[in-house]
Write an enzyme that holds these catalytic residues in place. Structure first.
Site, mmCIF file in Angstrom:
data_model
loop_
_atom_site.group_PDB
_atom_site.id
_atom_site.type_symbol
_atom_site.label_atom_id
_atom_site.label_comp_id
_atom_site.label_asym_id
_atom_site.label_seq_id
_atom_site.Cartn_x
_atom_site.Cartn_y
_atom_site.Cartn_z
ATOM 1 N N HIS A 175 1.431 -1.635 0.232
ATOM 2 C CA HIS A 175 -0.092 0.106 0.058
ATOM 3 C C HIS A 175 1.090 1.407 -0.301
ATOM 4 C CE1 HIS A 175 -3.654 -1.939 0.447
ATOM 5 N NE2 HIS A 175 -3.655 -2.403 2.060
ATOM 6 N N ASP A 178 -3.179 -10.732 -1.619
ATOM 7 C CA ASP A 178 -3.651 -10.701 -0.574
ATOM 8 C C ASP A 178 -4.648 -9.939 -0.369
ATOM 9 O OD1 ASP A 178 -2.112 -8.703 2.086
ATOM 10 O OD2 ASP A 178 -3.986 -7.926 1.345
ATOM 11 N N HIS A 197 -5.840 -7.577 0.450
ATOM 12 C CA HIS A 197 -6.802 -5.992 0.481
ATOM 13 C C HIS A 197 -6.429 -6.013 -0.639
ATOM 14 C CE1 HIS A 197 -6.865 -6.044 4.395
ATOM 15 N NE2 HIS A 197 -7.875 -5.341 4.630
ATOM 16 N N ASP A 230 -4.161 -12.534 4.719
ATOM 17 C CA ASP A 230 -5.462 -12.061 5.377
ATOM 18 C C ASP A 230 -6.838 -12.891 5.025
ATOM 19 O OD1 ASP A 230 -4.705 -10.366 3.036
ATOM 20 O OD2 ASP A 230 -4.446 -8.710 4.362
#
Ligand SMILES: [Zn+2]
Length: 395
Positions: free
Chosen positions: A140, A175, A177, A262
């Site tokens: 990110h 991931d 996200h 995650d």
């Protein structure tokens, strides 16, 4: 030792550092948990890491960080470490020193080490080894700001290292996200394709972007946003449809996999429901699809990423290492490994569904279930509309 030491079948390297053992984002932060050190200890309990397979991570240099990051931001990170705090001006300017991206000991050095590790990982791959840097995957981070617990964007720098060697890169982000920082860096770059499967940003961080339509000016960004609850069956279906097409259309020289955990069922922040068994099947598929060098070794760099359940994470990344190094580890945890997991300070109250398996085996699942039309429709729409696959996106 109560375990026969398994022999590696593939030249792989595990990148770590002693400083991760002391590292924490502070109490009450999702990253207050042991991750890389617990993974390494678990692997050691299986006797599955030989000395020549371990590479100590080095600190990325300022010029390396500046391949992607603004010099002012790098200097601010260094300055805060010296000051022992984040000043108001830096907090405002760089999104650091707040709850999301808190100050901690080794504020510059620890993220710069995770980043150095990914650059080393790229160099190890160029030298003919499969590389795993579980401290990396900070997907990110932006050029001048920390975002979503990420300070320096090591996947971007590793990809840039591969670019220096002239390789065409396929970045795969599993991931939970959206890999927004990596996409931002390369969305208009003709030699880098980013592929991210993630929780739809309509309900999950980073709350913007990551749509099928967000494919960059040259169609190099491939995004598949999904509803909550994605199970093994659904993920297998979408992956089997997209992965061969990505390889065929992308023609990569190397694959970089961001392996955040995650998306596993027990994760407290992720809303997907993948099993460890399936996750490792996925990593194996990606490894088998990756291009190989002259010796037949996959050109594959794997980084860590998100993952906020320490037990689920360490079991999973132990399995990732087994896949990458070509070991077949038993499912049953050696006694020493179970003891390690039991010693983790972790509130198990919400883990009743998973609890019995955490300390007996390293695998769980499969988490089979119905394949929802919504998942199929999105997968089909991506394949039909994305320019990389010869389609046309209506925006
Ligand atoms: Zn994540």
């Amino acid at each position: 030792m109560d375990w026969p030491e398994p022999a590696p079948a593939q030249p792989a390297v595990f990148i770590g550092a002693g400083r991760y053992r002391r590292h924490s984002y502070g109490e009450n932060h999702p990253l207050a948990i042991p991750r890389v050190s617990l993974t390494q200890d678990l692997i050691a309990a299986y006797g599955a890491l030989r000395p020549h397979e371990f590479l100590p991570a080095r600190v990325a240099t300022v010029p390396e960080l500046a391949w992607f990051h603004d010099p002012e931001y790098i200097a601010a990170m260094q300055r805060c470490q010296v000051l022992g705090k984040v000043t108001h001006r830096y907090r405002q300017r760089h999104n650091i020193g707040n709850f999301e991206n808190p100050f901690f000991d080794g504020f510059f050095t620890t993220p710069a080490t995770a980043t150095g590790g990914s650059i080393q990982g790229a160099e190890a791959v160029l030298a003919g080894r499969v590389a795993f840097n579980p401290a990396g995957g900070m997907h990110h981070a932006m050029p001048d700001q920390a975002r979503g617990f990420c300070f320096f964007n090591d996947p971007v720098l590793a990809i840039l290292r591969f670019r220096q060697a002239g390789l065409r890169v396929l970045y795969v982000d599993v991931d939970a996200h959206h890999g927004d920082g990596v996409e931002y860096a390369f969305r208009d770059h003709p030699e880098v394709i980013t592929f991210s499967v993630h929780m739809d940003t309509g309900y999950a961080y980073p709350f913007v972007g990551g749509r099928i339509e967000d494919c960059g000016s040259r169609g190099n960004a491939v995004n598949l946003p999904l509803p909550p609850g994605v199970n093994d069956s659904e993920y297998r279906v979408l992956f089997r449809q997209i992965w061969p097409r990505l390889l065929a259309a992308g023609v990569p020289d190397v694959v970089v996999l961001q392996a955040g955990t995650d998306a596993l069922g027990p994760d407290p922040l992720g809303k997907f429901n993948l099993s460890t068994r399936f996750y490792l099947e996925l990593v194996r598929e990606i490894m088998l699809g990756a291009p190989t060098d002259a010796h037949g070794t996959p050109r594959l760099l794997v980084t860590g990423g998100g993952g906020y359940h320490p037990l689920a994470l360490a079991r999973c990344w132990t399995g990732v290492w087994a896949v990458l190094s070509g070991r077949s580890l038993p499912d049953a945890l050696p006694r020493a490994a179970a003891d390690l997991l039991r010693a983790v300070d972790w509130d198990m109250d919400e883990d009743e569904d998973y609890f019995p398996g955490f300390f007996t085996g390293r695998l769980d699942g499969p988490n089979m279930g119905p394949v929802r039309p919504e998942v199929l429709d999105r997968t089909q729409r991506l394949i039909r509309q994305h320019p990389l696959f010869g389609g046309h996106v209506d925006s």
